[in-house]
Structure formats: C-alpha cells, structure tokens
Scaffold this motif. Sequence first.
Motif, PDB file in Angstrom:
ATOM      1  N   HIS A  97       0.830  -1.209   0.000  1.00 41.73           N
ATOM      2  CA  HIS A  97       0.000   0.000   0.000  1.00 41.73           C
ATOM      3  C   HIS A  97       0.867   1.262   0.000  1.00 41.73           C
ATOM      4  N   GLY A  98       0.543   2.191  -0.903  1.00 42.84           N
ATOM      5  CA  GLY A  98       1.275   3.452  -0.950  1.00 42.84           C
ATOM      6  C   GLY A  98       2.510   3.424  -1.833  1.00 42.84           C
ATOM      7  N   MET A  99       2.794   2.285  -2.447  1.00 47.13           N
ATOM      8  CA  MET A  99       3.996   2.233  -3.284  1.00 47.13           C
ATOM      9  C   MET A  99       3.780   3.022  -4.570  1.00 47.13           C
ATOM     10  N   GLY A 100       4.871   3.411  -5.182  1.00 48.22           N
ATOM     11  CA  GLY A 100       4.834   4.117  -6.455  1.00 48.22           C
ATOM     12  C   GLY A 100       6.243   4.263  -6.980  1.00 48.22           C
ATOM     13  N   THR A 101       6.384   5.016  -8.046  1.00 47.99           N
ATOM     14  CA  THR A 101       7.708   5.194  -8.627  1.00 47.99           C
ATOM     15  C   THR A 101       7.752   6.432  -9.512  1.00 47.99           C
ATOM     16  N   THR A 102       8.888   7.071  -9.556  1.00 49.23           N
ATOM     17  CA  THR A 102       9.110   8.085 -10.578  1.00 49.23           C
ATOM     18  C   THR A 102       9.316   7.357 -11.904  1.00 49.23           C
TER      19      THR A 102
END
Length: 248
Positions: A100-105
């Motif tokens: 939960h809350g992960m992401g990436t540029t």
Amino acid sequence: MLVHGFGKTHTGLRRKNNQDSFAVVENGAHALMGIVCDGIGGGNGGDVASKMAVRHMQDSFKAFDISKKTDVEIKQWLLNTIKEANDLVYTEASSNPKLHGMGTTMVGVIQCEDAAYIFNAGDSRTYGLYEDDFICLTEDHSYVADLLKKGEVSEEEARNHPNRNVLTNAVGVWDNIRIDVNKINKDYRCLLICSDGLHGYVSETMIRRILESDFSLEKKVDLLIQAALDAGGFDNVSVILIEKEDAA
C-alpha cells in the motif's frame, strides 16, 4: 540514426536495497528507449513498483511498431502506455496491504530514426549535452520545484529544503497521473537519464565535465556513479547515457 545507450544502477552506501530499476532497449524498428524508475514506498514496495513500471514500458515498446508513426501518434502511445503502467501499479498497491502506498518516478527517452522524445513523472531527470549547452530537459514534479517556480525559495534553499524529496506526482500513487511528454532537439551530443541519487548530490558542473570527457560511454556511466558514491552514496543511483554512435 544510429545511437548507443548504456546504463547501470547502484544501491549506494547507505541503503540496504535498491528501489531503482532501469532498461535500455531497442525495438524492431531500431528505435531506442532508455528508462529509469526510482521506487517509493515502505518495505519492498518501491522495488516492486519500479520493476513493474519498467517491465510494462519495455514490453510495450518492443511490441510498438514506431516506424512511420507521426509525432502525435508517438506522444499518444507514450501517454497511454504510462497511464497503463500507473493503473497496474496503483491496482497492485490497492489490493496488496504490504504494498500500500507504493509508487515510482519515471523518466525516459525514445530515440527514433529522425526524432527524439522525452517523458517524465516525478523528480528523476533527463539532461541534454549540446554543442554549447548543458540543460535539464525535464521538470521535477515536487513540492520544492513548485516553490521554486513560484519564486518562494532560491536555488540554494531548494537544494537544502527539508521537504525536497516530497513528490507531487508519481506512477502508481494516485489513480490519476500527470505525464510530461515532449519532442526535443535531436542535435544532442549526449543524453543523461538519472535518478535523484545522482542529480541530488552531484553538481551539474561535475556531471557536465564527465559527459564532455573523452572516455567511453561505459566509463562515463561508471564515473557518474562513482561521483555519487564519493558524495556520500546516500541514495540508490541509476544512470543511462545515450550517444549517437558517430559522436563517440
């Protein structure tokens, strides 16, 4: 136009795992794509997000017949494909409590036979070294970049701001995403794609000096990563360089 791309990533000296992912890939139309993703999120989240995003972009690019496509079609393909990557990461983050809350540029370059395009979401960057100039070609999507644009902080204050790592945009964090896609001047000597593990700690003066050196592309990548380590190695660092083969 024949181009050559080479990249590397390093965990750095202070982190236990590397949440950066990158790829340099050529497709059937002899177009080249370089992409860097810098993962965000606790535990393994950032690592998962950056790998998912790079894999989706890489697989889609290999299957995309870019030959004879117009500028509008190439830009639309990029917008659609990055949106798909956003949806994939966002769905995985929403359905898995551990992620939960992960992401990436995401930042990258596509060099076709007669045109070059850049794309960006977040604060990883693409720089261009031209005959008489060295410029950042992307715009950071961050809290501090917004303050800088409004004139509320100076360049020096921005570099040392306590919230300089707060992003206002990234792949997979929100169901909507801002995507910057632009065609660039293809008369470059070299393009640099990197995570903030490089540009956040190594001066643009030093970066330019390395790019203008007579070393091989592979050696320049090694020198850039070493410069980030010499600056403290506080973050994961990923570097891709793209040069025209006749410029080497």
